[in-house]
Design an enzyme around this catalytic site. Sequence first.
Site, short mmCIF file in Angstrom:
data_model
loop_
_atom_site.label_atom_id
_atom_site.label_comp_id
_atom_site.label_asym_id
_atom_site.label_seq_id
_atom_site.Cartn_x
_atom_site.Cartn_y
_atom_site.Cartn_z
N LYS A 212 29.23 17.60 -7.42
CA LYS A 212 29.64 16.81 -9.03
C LYS A 212 30.49 17.71 -9.82
O LYS A 212 31.33 18.54 -9.13
CB LYS A 212 28.25 18.18 -9.58
CG LYS A 212 28.14 17.80 -11.59
CD LYS A 212 26.82 18.24 -11.90
CE LYS A 212 25.87 16.89 -11.42
NZ LYS A 212 24.69 16.83 -12.51
N LYS B 17 23.76 9.05 -6.61
CA LYS B 17 23.49 9.53 -7.88
C LYS B 17 24.59 8.88 -8.89
O LYS B 17 25.09 9.42 -9.08
CB LYS B 17 23.19 10.48 -8.84
CG LYS B 17 22.03 11.78 -7.70
CD LYS B 17 21.94 12.69 -8.23
CE LYS B 17 22.24 13.74 -9.65
NZ LYS B 17 22.27 14.94 -9.84
O1 LIG Z 1 21.64 16.91 -11.35
C1 LIG Z 1 20.88 18.34 -11.55
C2 LIG Z 1 21.91 19.37 -12.87
O2 LIG Z 1 23.49 19.15 -12.21
C3 LIG Z 1 21.29 19.97 -13.71
O3 LIG Z 1 22.44 20.65 -14.54
P1 LIG Z 1 21.85 21.54 -14.96
O4 LIG Z 1 20.58 22.85 -14.94
O5 LIG Z 1 22.76 22.68 -15.95
O6 LIG Z 1 21.62 20.77 -16.89
#
Ligand SMILES: O=C[C@H](O)COP(=O)(O)O
EC number: 4.2.3.153
Length: 260
Positions: A38, A96
């Site tokens: 990500k 995703k």
């Molecule tokens: O896909 C999951 C996300 O990376 C969630 O990130 P977070 O736990 O910081 O909201």
Amino acid sequence: MDMQWKEPTLLLLISPDSVEEALDCERAAEHLDIVDVKKPDEGSLGANFPWVIRQIRDVVPADKPVSATVGDVPYKPGTVAQAALGAAVSGATYIKVGLYGCTTPEQAVDVMRGVVRAVKDYRPDAFVVASGYADAHRIGCVNPLAVPDIARRSGSDAAMLDTAIKDGTRLFDHVPHDVCAEFVRLAHDAGLLAALAGSVKVGDLGALTRIGTDIVGVRGAVCEGGDRDTGRIQPHLVAAFRAEMDRHAREYAAAVAAAG
Ligand SMILES: O=C[C@H](O)COP(=O)(O)O
């Protein structure tokens, strides 16, 4: 709340933002199930560069699937399909897509159909995740409970919710437990996996287990200081998070067995 018994098999998806953080995931590999590439500074489901996905695929153990977020995408089915193929070519087997710019289920189905075709023509065993947002009301995109049907109609494999705005509010602040349970039920009825995320913390794991969530997505809770932006993923926090998941799975299984 629907508490129908099903074998608890909650999978842990962790989202590194770089090769360095993927190495931290590699150090905690026994405690996690999916490594999700990500770029948080480009949004909740911000897309990273193809070469970063490829480098991360190279450092993550071969038995761990690598996922990649394609972005908080606009309603531009062709653009998004091409981007999704880019993620698959780069080595991701979970793709995703955040349906940020889709204001109707029809638009979202259009986008996801293009993604499914682009990705599965290239790699039939790839796993496509249609993601909506728990705080959809803040950004004007499709309703959370519409996502399972969008995923089903488009041939996706999973329906997901995350939060779009990472301002400290969390999944359950926007979508209460009973509505998340309905989301999971709708996904399962459609033959899909249900994934939930959104600043999820250890204290949420009991509820996520009871409602039958299949995948929990986490970043902030396993970063230093609980900070998804400035903190780095910590292997010991991944291990501790997993230990709590396992504890809840055991307790839930025991409670169901005791109830006969
Ligand atoms: O896909 C999951 C996300 O990376 C969630 O990130 P977070 O736990 O910081 O909201």
